[in-house]
Each structure stands twice: as structure tokens, then as C-alpha cells.
Scaffold this active site. Structure first.
Site, PDB file in Angstrom:
ATOM      1  N   ARG A  37       0.818  -1.215   0.000  1.00 23.60           N
ATOM      2  CA  ARG A  37       0.000   0.000   0.000  1.00 23.60           C
ATOM      3  C   ARG A  37       0.854   1.268   0.000  1.00 23.60           C
ATOM      4  O   ARG A  37       0.395   2.317  -0.463  1.00 23.60           O
ATOM      5  CB  ARG A  37      -0.932  -0.005   1.208  1.00 23.60           C
ATOM      6  CG  ARG A  37      -2.174  -0.860   1.005  1.00 23.60           C
ATOM      7  CD  ARG A  37      -3.029  -0.860   2.240  1.00 23.60           C
ATOM      8  NE  ARG A  37      -4.391  -1.293   1.960  1.00 23.60           N
ATOM      9  CZ  ARG A  37      -5.342  -1.399   2.882  1.00 23.60           C
ATOM     10  NH1 ARG A  37      -5.079  -1.114   4.143  1.00 23.60           N
ATOM     11  NH2 ARG A  37      -6.556  -1.790   2.559  1.00 23.60           N
ATOM     12  N   LYS A 174     -18.154 -15.339   5.606  1.00 22.19           N
ATOM     13  CA  LYS A 174     -19.581 -15.060   5.823  1.00 22.19           C
ATOM     14  C   LYS A 174     -20.347 -14.682   4.569  1.00 22.19           C
ATOM     15  O   LYS A 174     -19.950 -13.792   3.828  1.00 22.19           O
ATOM     16  CB  LYS A 174     -19.703 -13.899   6.808  1.00 22.19           C
ATOM     17  CG  LYS A 174     -19.369 -14.277   8.243  1.00 22.19           C
ATOM     18  CD  LYS A 174     -19.586 -13.060   9.087  1.00 22.19           C
ATOM     19  CE  LYS A 174     -19.724 -13.370  10.559  1.00 22.19           C
ATOM     20  NZ  LYS A 174     -19.949 -12.102  11.282  1.00 22.19           N
ATOM     21  N   GLY A 329      -7.883  -7.894   1.289  1.00 18.97           N
ATOM     22  CA  GLY A 329      -6.596  -8.141   1.929  1.00 18.97           C
ATOM     23  C   GLY A 329      -6.209  -9.610   1.978  1.00 18.97           C
ATOM     24  O   GLY A 329      -5.047  -9.958   1.759  1.00 18.97           O
ATOM     25  N   GLY A 352     -12.901  -3.881   1.823  1.00 18.77           N
ATOM     26  CA  GLY A 352     -14.257  -3.344   1.984  1.00 18.77           C
ATOM     27  C   GLY A 352     -14.581  -2.304   0.923  1.00 18.77           C
ATOM     28  O   GLY A 352     -15.697  -2.275   0.388  1.00 18.77           O
TER      29      GLY A 352
END
Ligand code: 3PG
Ligand code: MG
Length: 375
Positions: A37, A174, A329, A352
Site C-alpha cells: 500500500r 460469511k 486483503g 471493503g
């Protein structure tokens, strides 16, 4: 969707620029262990400094919850940044101040004090309506940096105009986290490949036994409806690598047998990876695609006993003739672990943020840039 870019700032020579970056990177023993990053922000930094701008960078690190906490100091990042981009100042962790997450105008005022322009290159944080993301563009001439610009271009293209066949490979724990993005992707994708912990909720919805595998009981009906409506697009595992009673993830010495089973996991066993038959089938779908998006590992790849499925998908992505995009990630970490990151067309710096952009087609950070005084 267009946002102002660096060119829209005009002459930056001698101007003091606040650069919001996402330097939320893994740190161990006071050292940056993955500087992806940081390197990703260098084109923007070079663009600015080579034109005579004075750059002050800022970022959050972790979630220190509005309090100064030395464990979350950006000091290790400052050291790495000084090697990669000498002369660029870096503020301390923005989230040491409660005003950052609260988007407090007083904290925004503090951030813009003494600055002439603002650049957002923090793609991975642009889904957060935090002070440093949405505040400065209300007050200063502002622009998206090169990284933010490229991320948005690539990801929005997937959403609106991908080359077909367009295949999405989703994993992770999930279903509930991914449901909205699944719905958005199914509007444009030709195939959706599902692995990882979340596949067991789908397998349960199909009537398979899942043993002690991860499951979200309250999502079973939703998954069943999705399979009824879009089943011809959805690819689920046909076999599973499972860990028997007594076994522990990450600790082979605890015992517990590891075995390939079909799509039914026996009682007392836990499915922790897709099996070889599924990996081969997923690989074929990926190979036939013109565009592939992958988010989320296929299994618990940190444990070598359960890395094969994620490795196969990573290898299929690396070999794929189509345009390949990886977001998140964990998937990026898997690519690194297998040494394949360099063979992907676009590895997103956002997890996200990339899912939210795919789902909604916009982010608070982009909206803010479009409202800037120079936009
Ligand atoms: C990330 O790594 O996901 C981004 O840096 C955002 O961090 P956050 O999820 O703590 O807001
Ligand atoms: Mg996150």
C-alpha cells in the site's frame, strides 16, 4: 462518476498538499512487513513532488478507537516512506483523534490548516465517511490521486461494462458480509464461483450435510432463494477437504485426520478447504473467462493443510488469459504467499472499499471529491 484528478489542481509548485493515503499496513516488531500500500501511493507522490509541491501525507493504522496508543503508531511506516519517498512528511495515526471517525469539523479544520490543496489516494479507506476522507474536499481544491483513479476505473468497468464471460470468484467466512455484492455482481456476471467458509451455507441450502463447518443458519433461506433464481450461474464445490474430530486449525500436532470428502461433510468434521475436484472445476471456469474478479480465500490457507484450494484459484488467476482483478486483503495476502501477485492485472489495495464500490457504484470519498470547490 468523474472526479477531479491531479491535472485539475493546476500548478502545484510551492503549494502545500495534504495527501490522504491508506498506509494501514501489517506491522510486526516495529517493521512494515508488507509495503504494497505504501508503494501504491508512490506515483501520486512523485507526480506532486516532481512539480514542486510540498507533500504532507496522512493515514490511519488499525483501530485505536480515538486514543493515542503506541502499538498503532505510524512510526514504522514513516521509516519505510522515508526510504521510498524522501522528504515527504507523515502525520501520526489519524485515528488517535476521536474526531477522525466522528468526522468532526474541528478535526477537519486542524487537518486543512496551513494547506493549499488536498489529494485523496486512500482507495482502501474511501468507503469511510471519516474526517480526513470527506472533510478537506469541502474546503480545499482537491483531486483523486493516481491510485484512487485507477482503482475506480478498473472496478467500475467490472460493474458496468466487463468483457464477457465475466466470472466472479467469492470466498471468505460469511455470506451475510457478501450478500449485497453478490446481488450486484449477479446482475452483470455470467458465473459466480463460491468457496471458502461461506460455501457451507449454500451447501446446506442445497440439502447437503455440513458437519461442524461454518454456517449462518439465518442465511440458509436466502441462499436457497438465490440458488432457485440464479442457480444456473452459481458454481459450488463438489468436494471438500475436511478436518476430523480433535483436530485444530494451524496446529497439525493436535492430531485430527484430514480427508477429502464429497459435498457432504460427515458429523463431527469441519470443511476447511475446497477439494481437488472443485479446484479443477473452478480453474476451468476461470480459464474460459474474459474477465475475472476474485475476493476471498477458498479455505484456511494460513494452514498448509488447507491451502490447496486457494493456491489453485490463485494459479488459475495467474494463468488466465482474461483480465484479472483481485480485491481484498486476504486474497492479496494469499497471492503474496504463493508469489503470484505480479501475474494479476489489477490487485486492489481495498477490501471493503472494493466490495462497496462494486455494490453501490460510488463511495463517500468520491462523492466528496465531486463536491470540491475546483470540481
Ligand atoms: C482496510 O484495511 O480495510 C482499510 O484500511 C480500512 O480500514 P478499516 O476497515 O479499519 O476502516
Ligand atoms: Mg477492513
Amino acid at each position: 462518476m468523474s472526479v477531479p484528478t491531479l491535472e485539475d489542481l493546476g500548478d502545484v509548485s510551492g503549494r502545500r498538499v495534504l495527501l490522504r493515503a491508506d498506509f494501514n499496513v501489517p506491522i510486526r516488531d516495529g517493521e512494515v512487513v508488507d509495503d504494497f500500500r505504501i508503494r501504491a501511493a508512490l506515483p501520486t507522490i512523485e507526480w506532486l513532488t516532481s512539480r514542486g509541491a510540498v507533500v504532507t501525507a496522512c493515514s490511519h493504522l488499525g483501530r485505536p478507537k480515538g486514543k493515542v496508543d503506541p502499538r498503532y503508531s505510524l512510526e514504522p511506516v514513516r521509516a519505510r516512506l522515508a526510504e521510498l519517498a524522501p522528504g515527504v512528511e507523515l502525520l501520526e495515526n489519524l485515528r488517535f483523534n476521536p474526531g477522525e471517525e466522528a468526522n468532526d469539523p474541528a478535526f477537519v479544520a486542524q487537518l486543512v490548516e496551513g494547506r493549499d490543496a488536498y489529494v485523496n489516494d486512500a482507495f482502501g479507506s474511501s468507503h469511510r465517511a471519516h474526517a480526513s476522507i470527506v472533510g478537506p474536499p469541502r474546503l480545499l481544491p482537491s483531486a483523486a490521486g493516481r491510485l484512487l483513479q485507477r482503482e475506480v476505473e478498473v472496478l467500475l468497468r467490472l460493474r458496468t461494462d466487463p468483457e464477457h464471460p465475466f466470472v466472479c470468484v467469492l470466498g471468505g467466512a460469511k455470506v451475510s458480509d457478501k450478500l449485497a455484492v453478490i446481488a450486484a455482481l449477479l446482475r452483470v456476471a455470467d458465473s459466480l464461483v463460491i468457496g471458502g467458509g461461506m460455501c457451507f451455507t449454500f451447501l446446506r441450502a442445497q440439502g447437503h450435510t455440513i458437519g461442524d463447518s461454518l454456517v449462518e443458519e439465518d442465511m440458509v433461506d436466502t441462499c436457497r432463494e438465490l440458488l432457485e433464481r440464479e442457480g444456473d450461474k452459481i458454481h459450488l464445490p463438489v468436494d471438500i477437504t475436511a478436518l476430523g474430530p480433535g483436530g485444530a486449525i494451524g496446529d497439525p500436532s493436535a492430531g485430527g485426520e484430514v480427508r477429502q470428502v464429497g459435498a457432504d461433510v460427515p458429523a463431527g468434521w469441519r470443511g476447511l478447504d475446497i477439494g481437488p475436484g472443485s479446484a479443477a472445476a473452478f480453474g476451468e471456469v476461470i480459464a474460459a473467462a474474459r474477465t475475472v474478479f476474485w475476493n476471498g480465500p477458498m479455505g484456511v490457507f494460513e494452514d498448509p493443510r488447507f491451502e490447496a484450494g486457494t493456491r489453485s484459484v490463485a494459479e488459475a488467476m495467474a494463468e488466465a488469459p482474461g483480465f484479472t482483478v483481485v480485491g481484498g486483503g486476504d486474497s492479496a495476502a494469499a497471492l503474496d504467499q504463493f508469489g503470484l501477485a505480479g501475474r494479476i492485472d489489477h490487485v486492489s489495495t481495498g477490501g471493503g472499499a472494493s466490495l462497496e464500490l462494486l455494490e453501490l457504484g460510488d463511495l463517500p470519498g468520491l462523492e466528496a471529491l465531486r463536491g470540491a470547490p475546483n470540481a
